[in-house]
Design a protein around this motif. Structure first.
Motif, PDB file in Angstrom:
ATOM      1  N   UNK A 149       0.845  -1.202   0.000  1.00  0.00           N
ATOM      2  CA  UNK A 149       0.000   0.000   0.000  1.00  0.00           C
ATOM      3  C   UNK A 149       0.878   1.248   0.000  1.00  0.00           C
ATOM      4  N   UNK A 150       0.396   2.286  -0.664  1.00  0.00           N
ATOM      5  CA  UNK A 150       1.136   3.557  -0.761  1.00  0.00           C
ATOM      6  C   UNK A 150       2.552   3.327  -1.304  1.00  0.00           C
ATOM      7  N   UNK A 151       2.632   2.509  -2.332  1.00  0.00           N
ATOM      8  CA  UNK A 151       3.924   2.150  -2.919  1.00  0.00           C
ATOM      9  C   UNK A 151       4.667   3.374  -3.456  1.00  0.00           C
ATOM     10  N   UNK A 152       5.986   3.392  -3.219  1.00  0.00           N
ATOM     11  CA  UNK A 152       6.822   4.470  -3.741  1.00  0.00           C
ATOM     12  C   UNK A 152       8.215   3.898  -4.019  1.00  0.00           C
ATOM     13  N   UNK A 153       9.048   4.669  -4.683  1.00  0.00           N
ATOM     14  CA  UNK A 153      10.392   4.199  -4.984  1.00  0.00           C
ATOM     15  C   UNK A 153      11.206   4.026  -3.708  1.00  0.00           C
ATOM     16  N   UNK A 154      11.864   2.889  -3.582  1.00  0.00           N
ATOM     17  CA  UNK A 154      12.712   2.634  -2.424  1.00  0.00           C
ATOM     18  C   UNK A 154      14.045   3.370  -2.600  1.00  0.00           C
ATOM     19  N   UNK A 155      14.716   3.718  -1.497  1.00  0.00           N
ATOM     20  CA  UNK A 155      15.965   4.508  -1.564  1.00  0.00           C
ATOM     21  C   UNK A 155      17.027   3.911  -2.488  1.00  0.00           C
ATOM     22  N   UNK A 156      17.201   2.582  -2.458  1.00  0.00           N
ATOM     23  CA  UNK A 156      18.213   1.945  -3.303  1.00  0.00           C
ATOM     24  C   UNK A 156      17.894   2.130  -4.784  1.00  0.00           C
ATOM     25  N   UNK A 157      16.603   2.117  -5.098  1.00  0.00           N
ATOM     26  CA  UNK A 157      16.164   2.311  -6.479  1.00  0.00           C
ATOM     27  C   UNK A 157      16.434   3.747  -6.907  1.00  0.00           C
ATOM     28  N   UNK A 158      16.056   4.682  -6.060  1.00  0.00           N
ATOM     29  CA  UNK A 158      16.290   6.102  -6.358  1.00  0.00           C
ATOM     30  C   UNK A 158      17.782   6.399  -6.524  1.00  0.00           C
ATOM     31  N   UNK A 159      18.599   5.764  -5.695  1.00  0.00           N
ATOM     32  CA  UNK A 159      20.044   5.994  -5.727  1.00  0.00           C
ATOM     33  C   UNK A 159      20.656   5.566  -7.064  1.00  0.00           C
ATOM     34  N   UNK A 160      20.210   4.418  -7.595  1.00  0.00           N
ATOM     35  CA  UNK A 160      20.766   3.931  -8.856  1.00  0.00           C
ATOM     36  C   UNK A 160      20.216   4.707 -10.055  1.00  0.00           C
ATOM     37  N   UNK A 161      19.001   5.168  -9.960  1.00  0.00           N
ATOM     38  CA  UNK A 161      18.469   6.039 -11.014  1.00  0.00           C
ATOM     39  C   UNK A 161      19.293   7.326 -11.063  1.00  0.00           C
ATOM     40  N   UNK A 162      19.609   7.855  -9.903  1.00  0.00           N
ATOM     41  CA  UNK A 162      20.452   9.060  -9.818  1.00  0.00           C
ATOM     42  C   UNK A 162      21.819   8.790 -10.443  1.00  0.00           C
ATOM     43  N   UNK A 163      22.394   7.608 -10.160  1.00  0.00           N
ATOM     44  CA  UNK A 163      23.692   7.232 -10.723  1.00  0.00           C
ATOM     45  C   UNK A 163      23.628   7.192 -12.249  1.00  0.00           C
ATOM     46  N   UNK A 164      22.572   6.624 -12.777  1.00  0.00           N
ATOM     47  CA  UNK A 164      22.425   6.522 -14.231  1.00  0.00           C
ATOM     48  C   UNK A 164      22.320   7.896 -14.886  1.00  0.00           C
ATOM     49  N   UNK A 165      21.632   8.804 -14.211  1.00  0.00           N
ATOM     50  CA  UNK A 165      21.513  10.165 -14.734  1.00  0.00           C
ATOM     51  C   UNK A 165      22.840  10.915 -14.623  1.00  0.00           C
TER      52      UNK A 165
END
Length: 406
Positions: A258-274
């Motif tokens: 419920x109330x699903x959102x991006x987890x910190x590890x996911x956000x961190x790797x997206x930031x790395x890719x950018x």
């Protein structure tokens, strides 16, 4: 061609390795005179979702019906499977009542570890020869591709799976949405789907172009994976970066909370890719330029050694090695032979180059001057096994270290 994830038509082709035979289509001696099938090997970027993928898709039945790669031939891979199975068991608190399904189960090497841990198991693999090998070892295996139909059959007979794994398999799937639908059906509400694959950041950063081959349809970044799962009942809840295979990801997927959102590890790797500007064309253009430079560097080294009448052989007959050798247009006059630990490959010839494959023992009775480690993801294991050859002055050429000689 449409993007495998978002169905966008705007694909940018940035790297072509020409027409190549299938990387695992090893040849019998009596078939050497027959004409080999070749297919375009071209890499594209989806400008919309960031997915990197092959431009052409070869029918799966040509690649996987009779498959010659087995993980049990590598100590490194078996140690990895031991760690993976233990990690999943602890994470999910698996008991003997829980079902663990391995998709692309090969000869059952990962599932054997689950058996030792007391977990109920099932394999799914399309290769007829490997499914038979697994069954002979006592590993129950469904000899088929994984789809929602396969998932439904498994649920009816075995129940839902608390653990589902796909190691170096997810990137081989063409209809990836159909595959994910199957995961949604099969995965228990309190379970996890664990995927492992080479990571796009490492692939681009280290110019690992030899890992491009027709089986390997997709080259995943986290941004594209998030796009894939956002319209499903699944979500990524954890990611681990690994050094395995030149840089890989282990991605943990669960049913959405419920109330699903991006987890910190996911956000961190997206930031790395950018940060690596993988949302722009620049790194892909640089990658294509480096591919040609690496080929030229190797060919210069090879030419210098041949002028000195040095005997050069190869260690390992992996798919990546065949991509590399065919792109460089290597022949048996350049590399005399290959040694490999996989019994199924010994006595055969490499596709395209027609270099013969022998048992590893040949390099001890027929000592070369130089050995190029084509299976460079297992370079440490190979170097340790062959300390005596190094003491005799044999040089080991490392493709993943800009062809450094050790």
């Amino acid at each position: 061609m449409l993007c495998r994830i978002c169905k966008n038509k705007s694909l940018y082709e940035f790297c072509s390795l020409g027409l190549q035979p299938l990387a695992n289509s090893f040849i019998k001696k009596e078939d050497l005179s027959k004409k080999e099938k070749v297919f375009p090997l071209e890499l594209c970027l989806c400008k919309k979702c960031g997915m990197v993928q092959l431009n052409d898709v070869v029918p799966a039945k040509l690649m996987f019906r009779n498959y010659l790669y087995i993980p049990s031939a590598s100590k490194t891979r078996i140690e990895h499977f031991n760690e993976l199975a233990s990690t999943i068991k602890d994470l999910l608190a698996l008991t003997k009542k829980d079902l663990a399904v391995d998709i692309g189960s090969n000869d059952g090497s990962l599932l054997e570890v689950y058996v030792q841990l007391g977990i109920k198991i099932l394999g799914v693999d399309p290769s007829v020869n490997l499914a038979k090998v697994a069954e002979l070892k006592g590993i129950p295996t469904i000899n088929d591709y994984f789809t929602r139909k396969t998932a439904t059959k498994i649920v009816k007979k075995y129940g839902k799976a608390k653990a589902i794994t796909a190691t170096n398999v997810f990137a081989h799937v063409d209809n990836i949405h159909e595959f994910v639908k199957g995961i949604e059906i099969l995965l228990a509400d309190n379970g996890a789907f664990v995927i492992e694959f080479p990571y796009l950041v490492d692939f681009i950063e280290n110019c690992e172009f030899d890992t491009i081959y027709h089986e390997h349809l997709s080259y995943f970044g986290v941004r594209a994976l998030v796009k894939l799962f956002e319209k499903t009942s699944l979500e990524i809840f954890s990611i681990q970066r690994m050094k395995l295979d030149g840089g890989s990801l282990r991605v943990f997927v669960q049913k959405k909370k419920k109330n699903s959102k991006l987890y910190p590890e996911v956000e961190s790797l997206i930031k790395l890719e950018l940060e690596h500007k993988l949302d722009t064309l620049d790194p892909y253009k640089t990658f294509a330029k480096l591919v040609k430079e690496r080929r030229d560097t190797f060919l210069r080294l090879l030419s210098e050694l041949k002028k000195k009448k040095k005997k050069i052989v190869g260690y390992g007959a992996p798919a990546k090695g065949n991509t590399f050798l065919n792109y460089c247009r290597i022949t048996p006059k350049d590399i005399w032979y290959i040694v490999d630990s996989t019994p199924y490959k010994q006595g055969l010839f490499l596709p395209g180059t027609h270099i013969p494959i022998y048992h590893e023992n040949k390099i001890f009775s027929d000592v070369p001057d130089y050995i190029i480690i084509l299976a460079w993801n297992f370079a440490d294991e190979i170097m340790k096994k062959n300390v005596d050859l190094r003491k005799k002055g044999v040089g080991f050429i490392l493709p993943h270290e800009d062809f450094k000689i050790k």
